[in-house]
Design an enzyme around this catalytic site. Structure first.
Site, mmCIF file in Angstrom:
data_model
loop_
_atom_site.group_PDB
_atom_site.id
_atom_site.type_symbol
_atom_site.label_atom_id
_atom_site.label_comp_id
_atom_site.label_asym_id
_atom_site.label_seq_id
_atom_site.Cartn_x
_atom_site.Cartn_y
_atom_site.Cartn_z
ATOM 1 C CD GLU A 124 -2.664 1.168 2.555
ATOM 2 O OE1 GLU A 124 -2.149 0.665 3.569
ATOM 3 O OE2 GLU A 124 -3.698 1.858 2.589
ATOM 4 C CG HIS A 166 -8.479 2.227 2.923
ATOM 5 N ND1 HIS A 166 -8.342 3.408 2.240
ATOM 6 C CD2 HIS A 166 -7.282 1.982 3.509
ATOM 7 C CE1 HIS A 166 -7.103 3.849 2.397
ATOM 8 N NE2 HIS A 166 -6.444 3.004 3.150
ATOM 9 C CB ALA A 219 -6.796 7.732 2.030
ATOM 10 C CG ASP A 261 -13.328 0.170 11.965
ATOM 11 O OD1 ASP A 261 -14.100 0.824 11.231
ATOM 12 O OD2 ASP A 261 -12.261 0.630 12.424
ATOM 13 C CG HIS A 299 -3.498 6.041 0.798
ATOM 14 N ND1 HIS A 299 -3.550 6.788 1.962
ATOM 15 C CD2 HIS A 299 -3.696 4.755 1.168
ATOM 16 C CE1 HIS A 299 -3.738 5.977 2.994
ATOM 17 N NE2 HIS A 299 -3.851 4.740 2.538
ATOM 18 C CG ASP A 318 -6.402 -0.421 7.075
ATOM 19 O OD1 ASP A 318 -5.276 -0.870 6.785
ATOM 20 O OD2 ASP A 318 -6.685 0.783 7.026
ATOM 21 C CB ILE A 367 -9.670 7.002 13.270
ATOM 22 C CG1 ILE A 367 -11.149 7.243 13.531
ATOM 23 C CG2 ILE A 367 -9.458 5.538 12.896
ATOM 24 C CD1 ILE A 367 -12.018 6.990 12.302
#
Ligand SMILES: [Zn+2]
Length: 420
Positions: free
Chosen positions: A140, A231, A235, A266, A210, A291, A326
């Site tokens: 990543e 994800h 990002a 989550d 990202h 993650d 977070i």
């Protein structure tokens, strides 16, 4: 070797989008799911053992395609005992139901890839005693956008000028499956139209993330061979109704332009309503990911952060002590499944469908359809037995790897009792 059959009976098989009452046969000599009735009639082979599931769910083993570490090991932190630590945490991870995974490296300097990638490639031994199986590394970064780098170190980020830049960074010999299986990249940073096709031809999955890519830039990357989003929502630019960015790809009218996507379920990284929105828009692409950081599986408490600060672990929730923001995840994949079941009100009839997000869908995304994430004949006998607890949440009762039981919650309870 003669087949050594085990028959699972009286369970509910998570096959496709439905739970089916049927028997399942595995052959421990091959570690694969087999057609037991055919063997019985053609070779008079009877099962050596029958497992009564007492109505519990039998699902394919889970696949986590984004996990940064667990049980005290950060995959991005080389050490002299890295290999033995990796072997140890694989044994722990498998107990959570994760039978295969992509060990994930955050953006690093080339020296870190040289010290870690030799250990992270796809496991070749098919040894059930090894625990969770690496399907190859997920890199990543570091070819990600500094504007969307999140907690990645800005000073190691690079521009993906062409394939040679990636070869220099990761190591030429590692830049291929089965060593590196997935790379998260910001497509707007490269002007090389051959970069994504070249990586794709080496068996590497290209995931966009990202990134500050526009919808058009991301669409172009998909047409060049990218197939995944890292994800979703995190990002990347948030969708505007006239400027949808990467997230808007989920609503594309053509299926080839609707990518797979990782979703951190989550309950903190993505709100339940936005998770539900993505899942309802494109359930066939959804791959739940944890993650998770190295503190997954460790007790709650205060832990040192990489830059000298501290973070707090409270259950699945990780926050930076100084800001309260977070700072990662410590969720298990089965808890992600429980969350999505809850958010989509699927607990009654949609269990098999939601289980696809950690079984069949990531397997397809990785090009392992029919090998992993499936209960079809010929697939690896990586299995999870699930029960429902008093709150209606799925609980991992047994885990099987390559046809052998490697975890049972019953034995864990017995051991805990013996220690008292
Ligand atoms: Zn990330």
């Amino acid at each position: 070797m003669a087949p050594q059959l085990i028959r699972f009976t009286n369970g509910q098989l998570a096959q496709g989008n439905t739970l089916t009452k049927s028997d399942l046969y595995i052959d421990t000599s091959t570690g694969k799911i087999t057609n037991g009735q055919d063997l019985f009639f053609s070779q008079q082979t009877s099962p050596i053992k029958t497992i009564d599931l007492h109505g519990q769910i039998l699902a394919p083993g889970f696949i986590d395609v984004q996990i940064n570490g667990c049980y005290g090991l950060d995959f991005s932190l080389p050490s002299t005992n890295y290999a033995s630590e990796l072997a140890r945490v694989k044994q722990e991870l498998v107990k959570t139901g994760v039978t295969s995974f992509l060990p994930t490296l955050t953006s690093q300097a080339p020296a870190v890839y040289a010290q870690t990638l030799p250990f992270l490639g796809a496991d070749q031994d098919r040894n059930s005693g090894d625990g969770a199986e690496s399907l190859g590394a997920h890199c990543e970064g570091p070819f990600i956008n500094p504007l969307k780098c999140g907690i990645h170190k800005p000073d190691v980020l690079q521009t993906p000028t062409d394939l040679s830049a990636l070869e220099t960074c990761y190591g030429k010999q590692f830049l291929t499956a089965p060593i590196i299986k997935m790379i998260t990249i910001a497509p707007e940073l490269t002007s090389s139209p051959s970069l994504i096709p070249d990586l794709h031809s080496r068996g590497i999955v290209i995931s966009l993330g990202h990134s500050a890519a526009t919808h058009d830039q991301a669409s172009t990357a998909l047409s060049q061979g990218a197939t995944m989003l890292t994800h979703l929502y995190n990002a990347m630019p948030q969708p505007h109704h006239r400027d949808t960015g990467i997230v808007g790809l989920l609503g594309s009218s053509t299926s080839t332009q609707r990518p797979y996507y990782g979703l951190i379920a989550d309950g903190y990284h993505v709100s339940p309503s936005m998770a539900r929105l993505a899942y309802k828009a494109h359930s066939e692409g959804c791959c739940l990911v944890t993650d998770a950081m190295s503190v997954l599986g460790l007790p709650d408490g205060r832990y040192p952060w990489t830059n000298g600060e501290y973070f707090l672990k409270t259950g699945n929730h990780i926050t930076l002590e100084r800001t309260g923001g977070i700072a990662g995840s410590a969720v298990t994949l089965v808890d992600c499944v429980n969350n999505l079941l809850n958010w989509t009100e699927n607990q009654a009839t949609g269990i098999a469908e939601v289980l696809q997000t950690v079984t069949g869908t990531p397997a397809k995304m990785l090009g392992l359809d029919g090998v992993k994430g499936s209960l079809n004949v010929g697939a690896d006998a990586d299995l999870v037995v699930l029960s429902k607890n008093a709150e209606g949440l799925l609980v991992v009762e047994q885990v099987w790897k390559f046809g052998r039981m490697v975890f049972t919650a019953e034995a864990k309870k017995e051991m805990a009792k013996a220690r008292l």
